[in-house]
Write a protein that holds these residues in place. Structure first.
Motif, PDB file in Angstrom:
ATOM      1  N   ASP A  86      29.472 111.150 -12.248  1.00 41.20           N
ATOM      2  CA  ASP A  86      29.606 110.709 -13.637  1.00 41.20           C
ATOM      3  C   ASP A  86      31.068 110.777 -14.056  1.00 41.20           C
ATOM      4  O   ASP A  86      31.893 111.388 -13.389  1.00 41.20           O
ATOM      5  CB  ASP A  86      28.735 111.540 -14.595  1.00 41.20           C
ATOM      6  CG  ASP A  86      29.223 112.957 -14.800  1.00 41.20           C
ATOM      7  OD1 ASP A  86      30.376 113.142 -15.234  1.00 41.20           O
ATOM      8  OD2 ASP A  86      28.449 113.891 -14.527  1.00 41.20           O
ATOM      9  N   HIS A  88      31.814 111.670 -17.367  1.00 37.94           N
ATOM     10  CA  HIS A  88      31.670 112.267 -18.690  1.00 37.94           C
ATOM     11  C   HIS A  88      32.831 113.233 -18.926  1.00 37.94           C
ATOM     12  O   HIS A  88      32.735 114.424 -18.632  1.00 37.94           O
ATOM     13  CB  HIS A  88      30.331 112.997 -18.814  1.00 37.94           C
ATOM     14  CG  HIS A  88      29.154 112.104 -18.598  1.00 37.94           C
ATOM     15  ND1 HIS A  88      27.963 112.555 -18.114  1.00 37.94           N
ATOM     16  CD2 HIS A  88      28.981 110.781 -18.795  1.00 37.94           C
ATOM     17  CE1 HIS A  88      27.116 111.557 -18.022  1.00 37.94           C
ATOM     18  NE2 HIS A  88      27.714 110.465 -18.435  1.00 37.94           N
ATOM     19  N   GLU A  91      31.608 115.919 -23.765  1.00 44.59           N
ATOM     20  CA  GLU A  91      30.166 115.941 -24.036  1.00 44.59           C
ATOM     21  C   GLU A  91      29.631 114.624 -24.599  1.00 44.59           C
ATOM     22  O   GLU A  91      28.566 114.148 -24.203  1.00 44.59           O
ATOM     23  CB  GLU A  91      29.868 117.088 -25.005  1.00 44.59           C
ATOM     24  CG  GLU A  91      28.424 117.240 -25.361  1.00 44.59           C
ATOM     25  CD  GLU A  91      28.200 118.357 -26.376  1.00 44.59           C
ATOM     26  OE1 GLU A  91      27.177 118.294 -27.060  1.00 44.59           O
ATOM     27  OE2 GLU A  91      29.044 119.268 -26.492  1.00 44.59           O
ATOM     28  N   ASN A  94      28.125 111.574 -22.631  1.00 45.89           N
ATOM     29  CA  ASN A  94      26.777 111.650 -22.082  1.00 45.89           C
ATOM     30  C   ASN A  94      25.780 111.651 -23.234  1.00 45.89           C
ATOM     31  O   ASN A  94      25.504 112.692 -23.813  1.00 45.89           O
ATOM     32  CB  ASN A  94      26.617 112.910 -21.236  1.00 45.89           C
ATOM     33  CG  ASN A  94      25.253 113.039 -20.604  1.00 45.89           C
ATOM     34  OD1 ASN A  94      24.422 112.144 -20.720  1.00 45.89           O
ATOM     35  ND2 ASN A  94      25.022 114.151 -19.934  1.00 45.89           N
ATOM     36  N   PRO A  95      25.220 110.497 -23.560  1.00 45.88           N
ATOM     37  CA  PRO A  95      24.304 110.420 -24.708  1.00 45.88           C
ATOM     38  C   PRO A  95      23.108 111.362 -24.589  1.00 45.88           C
ATOM     39  O   PRO A  95      22.626 111.875 -25.593  1.00 45.88           O
ATOM     40  CB  PRO A  95      23.841 108.961 -24.707  1.00 45.88           C
ATOM     41  CG  PRO A  95      24.824 108.219 -23.880  1.00 45.88           C
ATOM     42  CD  PRO A  95      25.405 109.210 -22.913  1.00 45.88           C
ATOM     43  N   ALA A  96      22.666 111.637 -23.377  1.00 47.21           N
ATOM     44  CA  ALA A  96      21.496 112.503 -23.184  1.00 47.21           C
ATOM     45  C   ALA A  96      21.794 113.961 -23.527  1.00 47.21           C
ATOM     46  O   ALA A  96      20.891 114.701 -23.918  1.00 47.21           O
ATOM     47  CB  ALA A  96      20.999 112.406 -21.747  1.00 47.21           C
ATOM     48  N   GLY A  97      23.048 114.373 -23.401  1.00 48.66           N
ATOM     49  CA  GLY A  97      23.369 115.778 -23.648  1.00 48.66           C
ATOM     50  C   GLY A  97      24.349 115.994 -24.782  1.00 48.66           C
ATOM     51  O   GLY A  97      24.934 117.070 -24.907  1.00 48.66           O
ATOM     52  N   ASN A  98      24.532 115.004 -25.611  1.00 50.06           N
ATOM     53  CA  ASN A  98      25.520 115.101 -26.673  1.00 50.06           C
ATOM     54  C   ASN A  98      24.947 115.815 -27.894  1.00 50.06           C
ATOM     55  O   ASN A  98      23.994 115.363 -28.505  1.00 50.06           O
ATOM     56  CB  ASN A  98      25.995 113.701 -27.071  1.00 50.06           C
ATOM     57  CG  ASN A  98      27.081 113.750 -28.121  1.00 50.06           C
ATOM     58  OD1 ASN A  98      27.701 114.777 -28.342  1.00 50.06           O
ATOM     59  ND2 ASN A  98      27.300 112.633 -28.774  1.00 50.06           N
ATOM     60  N   SER A  99      25.570 116.927 -28.236  1.00 53.74           N
ATOM     61  CA  SER A  99      25.164 117.629 -29.458  1.00 53.74           C
ATOM     62  C   SER A  99      26.356 117.831 -30.393  1.00 53.74           C
ATOM     63  O   SER A  99      26.284 118.610 -31.336  1.00 53.74           O
ATOM     64  CB  SER A  99      24.534 118.982 -29.098  1.00 53.74           C
ATOM     65  OG  SER A  99      25.484 119.809 -28.472  1.00 53.74           O
TER      66      SER A  99
END
Length: 150
Positions: A86, A88, A91, A94-99
């Motif tokens: 990746d 990335h 953070e 990465n849309p799946a792990g973006n907070s």
């Protein structure tokens, strides 16, 4: 930007094979010894390089690996894109792990995205042949026992 060891090992295998004659076979064992890298790691990497079409494997007694095409046909940017899992950088890439709470309005993501694209563009301007400009010097160093571990 930092490349993974997996990509580093991929490039090292390609460089090693690029110093050999096109028909000459090399073994994972000899590459592992020259670079002081685990043979098991290199087996995984070489398998992926084979699946990607960068190297070909000759099985059986006296077998080994070699480049599947001429060094000038192997684009370094493409190799890196293929071997990296990746890109990335932060953070929010990465849309799946973006907070990250500021992601919707943050200007940093755009800047880093442009920097990543520039990085990959520059790498895409080079082939394995370009990295072999000092082929004879590399050949001298790529002998068992020649490369020192840092």
């Amino acid at each position: 930007m930092r490349l993974t060891m997996y990509t580093d090992f991929s490039l090292r295998i390609l460089l090693y094979l690029g110093t050999k004659e096109q028909s000459e076979l090399s073994t994972i064992q000899e590459i592992a010894e020259v670079y002081h890298i685990s043979k098991n790691h290199l087996m995984k990497v070489s398998h992926e390089l084979g699946k990607a079409g960068y190297i070909e494997t000759v099985r059986g007694r006296g077998g080994g690996i070699r480049l599947a095409s001429a060094p000038e046909a192997i684009n370094i940017g493409e190799v890196i894109r293929r071997m990296e899992d990746d890109f990335h950088l932060v953070e929010c890439f990465n849309p799946a792990g973006n907070s990250c709470p500021i992601a919707p309005v943050c200007g940093l993501k755009g800047v880093l995205s442009r920097a990543l694209q520039a990085y990959l563009q520059v790498l895409g301007e080079y082939t394995l042949q370009d990295l072999l400009a000092n082929k004879h010097e590399l050949q001298g160093l790529l002998q068992p026992g020649e490369i020192q571990q840092p």
